[in-house]
Enzyme design. Structure first.
Site, short mmCIF file in Angstrom:
data_model
loop_
_atom_site.label_atom_id
_atom_site.label_comp_id
_atom_site.label_asym_id
_atom_site.label_seq_id
_atom_site.Cartn_x
_atom_site.Cartn_y
_atom_site.Cartn_z
N ASP A 165 10.70 5.35 -9.77
CA ASP A 165 10.49 6.22 -10.92
C ASP A 165 11.38 7.09 -11.10
O ASP A 165 11.60 7.83 -12.28
CB ASP A 165 9.00 6.47 -10.94
CG ASP A 165 8.03 5.35 -11.17
OD1 ASP A 165 8.74 4.18 -11.54
OD2 ASP A 165 6.92 5.38 -10.79
N LYS A 215 -0.56 -4.32 -3.43
CA LYS A 215 -2.01 -3.61 -3.15
C LYS A 215 -1.99 -2.14 -3.78
O LYS A 215 -1.27 -1.43 -3.37
CB LYS A 215 -2.09 -3.69 -1.64
CG LYS A 215 -3.42 -2.82 -1.17
CD LYS A 215 -3.47 -2.54 0.28
CE LYS A 215 -4.77 -1.86 0.79
NZ LYS A 215 -4.70 -0.50 0.18
N SER A 256 0.83 -1.04 -0.16
CA SER A 256 -0.01 -0.14 0.05
C SER A 256 0.74 1.24 -0.03
O SER A 256 1.57 1.62 -1.04
CB SER A 256 -0.98 -0.17 1.25
OG SER A 256 -2.06 0.79 1.03
#
Length: 753
Positions: free
Chosen positions: A490, A504, A479
């Site tokens: 990224d 998740k 999460s």
């Protein structure tokens, strides 16, 4: 990750309840209605019926993937309900299930019509069957068992059928009881000792089952409904809602003690430093609470034999109010003199779940470097205190920023953020924490049920650490932890190291059902809360962590739990998808150097005795987990035990050779199965094992520190690389730190911004 209800019923209830932290912020002490033994049949209340219908209205209209509550959903709830009640299929028979089949398409009507008699009937039958099974097990203890047969016991029954009839169920329980006896026999217990221990164990099970009440029944049924919509939607009854609130705030108002149930007593398991109980000097670990009184003069209520949460409700209370505890000291026997201790409840911080730091010193090739480690168990935030203007509100980001400052002062040259087994928490905190490492920019994209996408992130420059960074993850990283890890990856800001994460990719919101219920004019309704999936989050590169999780840049061996643990194991998990990327630019780039770092990692672990030992222990763990059947023949089991003992002795000797000491290892006597359940072991033994586990070597963290050590070396050796891998090409001149070198060599001088 999903916040599970405390009631996972009989076995999970009995196993989990004795070791759970019993702390709260709510003032339920004076008005609590204690329960000792519930009276069957359990019946739903009007509030519960209304709460169920309110939940259905929200789930069918505002859930991210809203599904109608109809006969099809009823069938899903029916399946989930029995999975919660009897997942191992040891309480009901096929004949029982044939009788229950009439309810398969009626549970939707039960909710819409505010008539919960059907799910409560099932629960009542469950309670009666559980008691009957335990009584049957007790009856088998009188004769004992013959362990010279070639029988086997299938202990993993998740995929088994329900027993055909009562005779088949009796045979199953005969083998279960036989295996319980054999485990104790192999641990060296005499037949008389075993008979007494198991009779006490089963009697305790019966007592606990008989204490299950209507709130337990309703909580379980609503959990089945909520989780039938998606794996991370949950219903939280009043008790569960309070516990969830505490987990997010990391604070409570109480006495500052962790409690556990042991036999008929509520025992002090741990004292929170600086809490009222610890500061009194009159309460100690191992003490038993036998009575609780409210205020200076309120009557002392005898709590021997009570459920743990009932005792907790009496001890809870508002800050600055008085609670009196009647204590049976650990130093005395059951007939010892009781002591009365008066405490004033205070706000207590749960430090165990807060961010922590340490420094790992790595020496290699004549060079020594300090690597800072920040362990973050959860993304916590006290939103209430923040709204009220409390300058000291608990926040994961604030705590980590403070720790980063301290690590800078200690001269670390790289930082590891350890997110292993961090199940998530506040989305806001995930955004803010990312900002400590990227300065500012988008962190996550959130798509709601209408398909609208909102880009969230860190808007204000607040980079606290601009040096080399690694994020350590595993299957339990989920999460909000995946949001942070994905953003760091990224942006090219740091290395993601470990095993693939949970997967998740959904967002939940808490709905306070009491705001929408109608009071009866006599009292405020207690409807609980609905933790409902309202959105899906996406990486800034447009991908999703849903199902796939975050794939590390440098992967470590997995332990095999991915087959039973993770988003991909849920039947109703949302599919993976992607959207357009956000407007962002990577702030650094380490990809070109990954092959070299991987090679250095591979060469190092190939020569590392600690890493090889870890791999061998993982292989043994996988081998043991793969077993679903055990022999009930004493000679066969004894041979297996001796073989396992030899394996574990080998592991212990290798640990001792590597670490130079076996102080951090478990005792030889406790390394093999002792046949006991958690509440049957001595508290001293349990606490020692926990302490030893915390001191045990961590080859995964050590290797991650070594990888970051390598990365720092590459950066220092290649000025061009420094421009590529440091945020914004090393041009962000904020918070320049002058740190002392870890060694006298110029190569080891830290370069930080």
């Amino acid at each position: 990750m999903t916040f599970r209800p405390a009631l996972a019923l009989l076995f999970a209830f009995i196993v989990v309840a004795p070791v759970c932290a019993a702390q709260s912020a709510a003032d339920l002490g004076a008005g609590a209605k204690p329960r000792k033994e519930s009276t069957l049949p359990l019946k739903p209340t009007a509030d519960e019926a209304q709460a169920a219908q309110l939940s259905a209205r929200f789930l069918t209209r505002f859930h991210y993937d809203a599904l109608p509550l109809d006969d099809a959903m009823s069938a899903k709830i029916y399946k989930a309900y029995f999975k919660l009640l009897d997942s191992e299929k040891v309480f009901f028979t096929q004949q029982d299930m044939a009788k229950f089949a009439k309810y398969k398409d009626q549970l939707d009507d039960a909710i819409w019509n505010e008539d919960l008699s059907a799910p409560f009937d099932i629960f009542n039958q469950y309670v009666m069957s559980a008691v009957a099974r335990m009584e049957y097990a007790r009856s088998l203890l009188k004769k004992g068992f013959d362990f010279n047969t070639n029988e086997t016991y299938d202990f993993d029954r998740k995929h088994a059928d329900w027993p055909k009839d009562e005779a088949a169920l009796n045979d199953l329980w005969r083998k279960r009881t036989m295996n319980d006896w054999l485990r104790l026999k192999l641990a060296g217990k005499s037949d008389d000792e075993i008979r007494k221990m198991l009779d006490k164990r089963y009697s305790g099970y019966i007592d606990r089952v008989k204490q299950l009440d209507g709130e337990d029944a309703f909580q379980t049924f609503m959990t089945a409904y909520a989780e039938s919509t998606d794996p991370h939607t949950d219903y939280l009854g009043p008790r569960e809602a309070q516990n969830f609130d505490i987990a997010m705030k990391l604070s409570l108002e109480g006495i500052g003690a962790v409690l556990q149930a042991r036999d008929d007593y509520t025992q002090i398991r741990e004292l929170v430093p600086a809490g009222p109980a610890a500061k009194s000097g009159k309460i100690h670990v191992g003490d038993r609470i036998v009575g609780v009184g409210q205020g200076e003069k309120g009557p002392i209520v005898d709590v021997i034999g009570w459920r743990l949460d009932d005792v907790v409700n009496l001890i809870r209370g508002k800050k600055d109010t008085v609670v009196r505890l009647e204590i049976l000291p650990a130093s005395t026997g059951l007939d010892g003199k009781h002591q009365l201790v008066t405490l004033v409840r205070k706000k207590v911080t749960i430090a165990e779940q807060a961010a922590k730091k340490k420094v790992v010193t790595i020496t290699d090739g004549g060079v020594t470097r300090k690597i800072g480690v920040i362990e973050l168990p959860t993304f916590y935030s006290d939103f209430g205190a923040r709204r009220e203007g409390d300058k000291n509100f608990k926040s994961a980001t604030r705590d980590v920023a403070k720790l980063l400052g301290e690590l800078k002062a200690e001269g670390v040259q790289g930082v590891i953020v350890d997110l292993r087994n961090n199940g998530g928490g506040s989305l806001y905190e995930a955004n803010e924490l990312t900002g400590l490492f990227i300065d500012k920019g988008p962190v996550v994209q959130v798509r709601d049920a209408r398909g609208q996408v909102e880009v969230q992130g860190s808007d204000e420059p607040k980079m606290t650490w601009s040096g080399p960074l690694a994020v350590l993850v595993n299957r339990g990283t989920a999460s909000a932890s995946e949001i942070f890890s994905a953003a760091i990856q990224d942006y090219g800001r740091g290395l993601i190291i470990g095993t693939p994460t949970f997967g998740k990719g959904t967002v939940q919101n808490l709905v306070d059902l009491d705001r929408f219920g109608s009071a009866d004019g006599k009292s405020k309704p207690q409807f609980g809360e609905l933790k409902m999936t309202i959105a899906e989050f996406f990486r800034i590169n447009g991908g999703s962590t849903q199902l796939k999780g975050v794939t590390p840049d440098i992967e470590y061996p997995q332990n095999g739990d991915d087959k039973d643990f993770g988003e991909s194991t849920y039947d109703n998990a949302l599919p993976w998808t992607h959207i357009a990327p956000a407007d962002y630019k990577p702030v650094a780039n380490m990809k070109a150097w990954l092959p070299q770092l991987r090679q250095m990692h591979d060469e190092r672990v190939a020569k590392s005795p600690a890493w090889k030992l870890m791999l061998d222990e993982l292989a043994q763990y996988k081998k043991m987990r793969a077993r679903t059947t055990v022999s009930l023949n004493f000679a066969n089991r004894e041979a297996e035990r001796k073989e396992l003992d030899a394996v574990q002795t080998g592991f212990r000797n290798r640990h001792k050779a590597i670490d130079g000491s076996d102080a951090a290892l478990v005792d030889e006597q406790s390394s093999l199965d002792d046949g006991l359940t958690p509440g049957e072991r001595s508290l001293k033994q349990e606490l020692k094992e926990e302490k030893d586990a915390k001191k045990a070597p961590d080859p995964v963290l050590d290797e991650t520190a070594h990888v970051l050590f390598d990365a720092v070396g590459l950066i220092k050796a290649e000025p061009k690389l420094a421009v590529e891998v440091e945020p914004y090409g090393g041009k962000l001149d904020t918070a320049v730190v002058s740190a002392q070198p870890a060694t006298a060599t110029p190569e080891a001088l830290p370069k930080q911004h």
